[in-house]
Design an enzyme around this catalytic site. Structure first.
Site, PDB file in Angstrom:
ATOM      1  N   HIS A  71     -18.148 -46.431  44.728  1.00 44.25           N
ATOM      2  CA  HIS A  71     -17.671 -45.698  45.899  1.00 44.25           C
ATOM      3  C   HIS A  71     -18.282 -46.197  47.203  1.00 44.25           C
ATOM      4  O   HIS A  71     -17.683 -46.054  48.258  1.00 44.25           O
ATOM      5  CB  HIS A  71     -17.913 -44.197  45.722  1.00 44.25           C
ATOM      6  CG  HIS A  71     -16.909 -43.547  44.815  1.00 44.25           C
ATOM      7  ND1 HIS A  71     -15.987 -42.624  45.254  1.00 44.25           N
ATOM      8  CD2 HIS A  71     -16.660 -43.713  43.496  1.00 44.25           C
ATOM      9  CE1 HIS A  71     -15.218 -42.236  44.227  1.00 44.25           C
ATOM     10  NE2 HIS A  71     -15.614 -42.877  43.154  1.00 44.25           N
ATOM     11  N   ASP A  79     -22.939 -50.711  52.077  1.00 43.27           N
ATOM     12  CA  ASP A  79     -23.752 -50.438  53.254  1.00 43.27           C
ATOM     13  C   ASP A  79     -24.338 -49.033  53.251  1.00 43.27           C
ATOM     14  O   ASP A  79     -24.790 -48.536  54.286  1.00 43.27           O
ATOM     15  CB  ASP A  79     -22.892 -50.610  54.517  1.00 43.27           C
ATOM     16  CG  ASP A  79     -21.647 -49.718  54.473  1.00 43.27           C
ATOM     17  OD1 ASP A  79     -21.501 -48.919  53.510  1.00 43.27           O
ATOM     18  OD2 ASP A  79     -20.824 -49.816  55.394  1.00 43.27           O
ATOM     19  N   SER A  81     -22.931 -46.347  53.334  1.00 39.65           N
ATOM     20  CA  SER A  81     -22.188 -45.373  54.153  1.00 39.65           C
ATOM     21  C   SER A  81     -21.886 -44.116  53.327  1.00 39.65           C
ATOM     22  O   SER A  81     -21.838 -43.011  53.867  1.00 39.65           O
ATOM     23  CB  SER A  81     -20.892 -45.980  54.690  1.00 39.65           C
ATOM     24  OG  SER A  81     -20.065 -46.428  53.633  1.00 39.65           O
ATOM     25  N   PRO A 167      -8.914 -45.854  44.629  1.00 40.27           N
ATOM     26  CA  PRO A 167      -7.646 -45.370  44.074  1.00 40.27           C
ATOM     27  C   PRO A 167      -7.756 -43.943  43.540  1.00 40.27           C
ATOM     28  O   PRO A 167      -8.851 -43.455  43.277  1.00 40.27           O
ATOM     29  CB  PRO A 167      -7.360 -46.340  42.923  1.00 40.27           C
ATOM     30  CG  PRO A 167      -8.269 -47.504  43.119  1.00 40.27           C
ATOM     31  CD  PRO A 167      -9.463 -46.972  43.851  1.00 40.27           C
ATOM     32  N   HIS A 197     -16.026 -46.009  32.748  1.00 42.08           N
ATOM     33  CA  HIS A 197     -15.567 -44.720  32.233  1.00 42.08           C
ATOM     34  C   HIS A 197     -15.870 -44.551  30.744  1.00 42.08           C
ATOM     35  O   HIS A 197     -15.345 -43.670  30.096  1.00 42.08           O
ATOM     36  CB  HIS A 197     -14.070 -44.526  32.516  1.00 42.08           C
ATOM     37  CG  HIS A 197     -13.762 -44.344  33.971  1.00 42.08           C
ATOM     38  ND1 HIS A 197     -12.495 -44.353  34.483  1.00 42.08           N
ATOM     39  CD2 HIS A 197     -14.585 -44.148  35.042  1.00 42.08           C
ATOM     40  CE1 HIS A 197     -12.540 -44.172  35.795  1.00 42.08           C
ATOM     41  NE2 HIS A 197     -13.795 -44.049  36.170  1.00 42.08           N
TER      42      HIS A 197
HETATM   43  C1  HEM Z   1      -8.937 -47.231  39.527  1.00 41.26           C
HETATM   44  C2  HEM Z   1     -10.183 -47.040  39.720  1.00 41.26           C
HETATM   45  C3  HEM Z   1     -10.898 -45.752  39.452  1.00 41.26           C
HETATM   46  C4  HEM Z   1     -10.438 -44.459  39.529  1.00 41.26           C
HETATM   47  C5  HEM Z   1      -9.059 -43.968  39.905  1.00 41.26           C
HETATM   48  C6  HEM Z   1     -11.549 -43.603  39.159  1.00 41.26           C
HETATM   49  C7  HEM Z   1     -11.490 -42.227  39.118  1.00 41.26           C
HETATM   50  C8  HEM Z   1     -12.468 -41.421  38.573  1.00 41.26           C
HETATM   51  C9  HEM Z   1     -12.345 -40.004  38.355  1.00 41.26           C
HETATM   52  C10 HEM Z   1     -11.125 -39.171  38.721  1.00 41.26           C
HETATM   53  C11 HEM Z   1     -13.489 -39.583  37.771  1.00 41.26           C
HETATM   54  C12 HEM Z   1     -13.821 -38.163  37.306  1.00 41.26           C
HETATM   55  C13 HEM Z   1     -14.376 -37.318  38.413  1.00 41.26           C
HETATM   56  C14 HEM Z   1     -14.586 -35.905  37.930  1.00 41.26           C
HETATM   57  O1  HEM Z   1     -13.595 -35.257  37.548  1.00 41.26           O
HETATM   58  O2  HEM Z   1     -15.744 -35.442  37.926  1.00 41.26           O
HETATM   59  C15 HEM Z   1     -14.363 -40.733  37.625  1.00 41.26           C
HETATM   60  C16 HEM Z   1     -15.614 -40.710  37.071  1.00 41.26           C
HETATM   61  C17 HEM Z   1     -16.454 -41.804  37.022  1.00 41.26           C
HETATM   62  N1  HEM Z   1     -16.187 -43.069  37.515  1.00 41.26           N
HETATM   63 FE1  HEM Z   1     -14.399 -43.735  38.121  1.00 41.26          FE
HETATM   64  N2  HEM Z   1     -12.622 -44.385  38.875  1.00 41.26           N
HETATM   65  C18 HEM Z   1     -12.282 -45.687  39.032  1.00 41.26           C
HETATM   66  C19 HEM Z   1     -13.089 -46.796  38.870  1.00 41.26           C
HETATM   67  C20 HEM Z   1     -14.434 -46.727  38.628  1.00 41.26           C
HETATM   68  C21 HEM Z   1     -15.335 -47.850  38.701  1.00 41.26           C
HETATM   69  C22 HEM Z   1     -14.922 -49.268  39.098  1.00 41.26           C
HETATM   70  C23 HEM Z   1     -16.573 -47.377  38.384  1.00 41.26           C
HETATM   71  C24 HEM Z   1     -17.877 -48.114  38.340  1.00 41.26           C
HETATM   72  C25 HEM Z   1     -18.000 -49.398  38.107  1.00 41.26           C
HETATM   73  C26 HEM Z   1     -16.430 -45.964  38.083  1.00 41.26           C
HETATM   74  C27 HEM Z   1     -17.448 -45.152  37.657  1.00 41.26           C
HETATM   75  C28 HEM Z   1     -17.284 -43.836  37.287  1.00 41.26           C
HETATM   76  C29 HEM Z   1     -18.308 -43.079  36.617  1.00 41.26           C
HETATM   77  C30 HEM Z   1     -19.660 -43.567  36.156  1.00 41.26           C
HETATM   78  C31 HEM Z   1     -17.786 -41.786  36.447  1.00 41.26           C
HETATM   79  C32 HEM Z   1     -18.488 -40.585  35.786  1.00 41.26           C
HETATM   80  C33 HEM Z   1     -19.251 -39.821  36.831  1.00 41.26           C
HETATM   81  C34 HEM Z   1     -20.078 -38.660  36.309  1.00 41.26           C
HETATM   82  O3  HEM Z   1     -19.959 -38.263  35.149  1.00 41.26           O
HETATM   83  O4  HEM Z   1     -20.877 -38.134  37.100  1.00 41.26           O
HETATM   84  N3  HEM Z   1     -15.129 -45.610  38.261  1.00 41.26           N
HETATM   85  N4  HEM Z   1     -13.708 -41.837  38.135  1.00 41.26           N
END
Ligand code: HEM
Ligand SMILES: *[C@@H]1O[C@H](CO)[C@@H](O)[C@H](O)[C@H]1NC(C)=O
Length: 329
Positions: A71, A79, A81, A167, A197
């Site tokens: 993010h 940076d 931000s 996204p 994920h």
């Molecule tokens: C198309 C790209 C991505 C989308 C749409 C996306 C979207 C999301 C969403 C909706 C959640 C769940 C939030 C919630 O309901 O609490 C999530 C969790 C997470 N995302 Fe992504 N994400 C993307 C790519 C990434 C990338 C590239 C990374 C890191 C390299 C990442 C790392 C994480 C992690 C670690 C969680 C779990 C957070 C937690 O349990 O505290 N995501 N993401």
């Protein structure tokens, strides 16, 4: 003939010299390995020790550091931000819908305070974002990544840019690919990054549209029943804490179980599941599901690219004293 030839020669001469000339006149610094070797020799060790200590108390901090890198670096630049809070005309990126569910920001302060104690105003919050992700990945069983440092901190946040860069959970694969490609990450790198994920959780607000009123046909029916148990109502209170873990088998390990689950139609987000249905990405899903080493190699490569997206360096930006606020002049 002669004229063309010599023209060609000088043209290529300038071409060869150009990068050199640009480098000499650049006021930006470059990211370097061990940038703090002189100014704060223990910086990387202090960060690592704090990340380990926090992980031992609150395991999910490591998960947060990985999401923070995405993010922060995706929006404009790595940076820090993302870490700025809403105060004095700054509107925090954390307020965006895209930041939903992000947690553990308060523990960034624990890491920064330890650094300030040893080397005041020296180590940037942007480098903390990158190095804490790097160290968190190791604690979660992921690959070791050699990362450069020397990033500087922004003096502003980019709330209005968040939705144009991060996204949404239900965006098209085409859009997702183009967002990452615009910062130089290729298709297999993108498939690997989504392997993040493999850890963490998804709140019901991001799931219920796949369960109610009818179950998304791309979701395994038994798994859908399980998810309905986790998310029993179609209209969850966004403030409520109902969620499901991304990976029931190895919820705290950055491994290729994520891809195995996708092949069994147990992807939680629409975007996760699309990785297997889209012909551009599905071959990589199969390769990663079959080979954890390949997943780790690609994940390491892509995280490195992400961590080097457009950093502020040299005399750009500043080194914040408190990662939540820009320094007062
Ligand atoms: C198309 C790209 C991505 C989308 C749409 C996306 C979207 C999301 C969403 C909706 C959640 C769940 C939030 C919630 O309901 O609490 C999530 C969790 C997470 N995302 Fe992504 N994400 C993307 C790519 C990434 C990338 C590239 C990374 C890191 C390299 C990442 C790392 C994480 C992690 C670690 C969680 C779990 C957070 C937690 O349990 O505290 N995501 N993401
Ligand atoms: C995607 O989900 C959001 C809610 O998070 C919703 O407002 C939007 O309509 C959905 N878009 C599509 C294309 O389904």
């Amino acid at each position: 003939m002669m004229a063309i030839k010599s023209h060609h020669c000088c043209f290529s001469f300038i071409f060869l010299l150009l990068p050199l000339l640009l480098q000499l006149h650049s006021v930006k610094g470059d990211l370097q390995l061990n940038y703090y070797a002189q100014s704060c020799p223990n910086a990387e060790e202090i960060i690592k020790q704090q990340v380990i200590k926090l992980y031992n108390k609150h395991g999910n901090t490591a998960v947060s550091w990985v999401r923070n890198l995405f993010h922060d670096c995706m929006v404009k630049s790595c940076d820090a931000s993302l870490l700025l809070e809403t105060v004095n005309g700054i509107e925090s990126e954390q307020k965006s819908d895209r930041s939903f569910g992000m947690r553990n920001f308060k523990y960034v302060k624990t890491i920064k305070d330890a650094l300030e104690q040893e080397c005041p105003r020296t180590v940037s919050c942007a480098d903390i974002v990158s190095l804490s992700a790097r160290d968190g990945i190791v604690l979660l069983g992921g690959p070791r990544i050699e990362m450069k440092t020397g990033r500087k901190d922004s003096k502003r946040s980019y709330l209005s840019e968040v939705e144009n860069t991060i996204p949404n959970h239900n965006d098209s694969m085409e859009l997702v690919l183009s967002r990452f490609q615009s910062i130089g990450i290729d298709t297999q790198g993108i498939v690997a990054l989504l392997g993040a994920h493999s850890v963490g959780r998804v709140h019901c607000v991001n799931l219920v549209h796949r369960l109610y009123p009818t179950v998304d046909p791309t979701l395994d029916p038994d798994y859908a029943e399980y998810l309905k148990g986790r998310c029993p109502t179609p209209d969850p209170d966004p403030e409520a804490v109902l969620y499901s873990r991304n990976d029931r088998e190895t919820p705290m390990i950055l491994d290729n179980m994520y891809y195995k689950n996708l092949l069994k139609h147990k992807g939680l987000l629409v975007i996760d599941q699309q990785l297997t249905s889209d012909p551009t990405t599905s071959p990589f899903v199969e390769k990663m599901a079959a080979d954890n080493g390949y997943f780790h190699d690609q994940f390491a490569r892509a995280v490195l690219l992400l961590s080097e997206n457009n950093p502020l360096t040299g005399d750009e930006g500043e080194v914040r004293k408190d990662c939540r606020y820009v320094n007062s002049e």
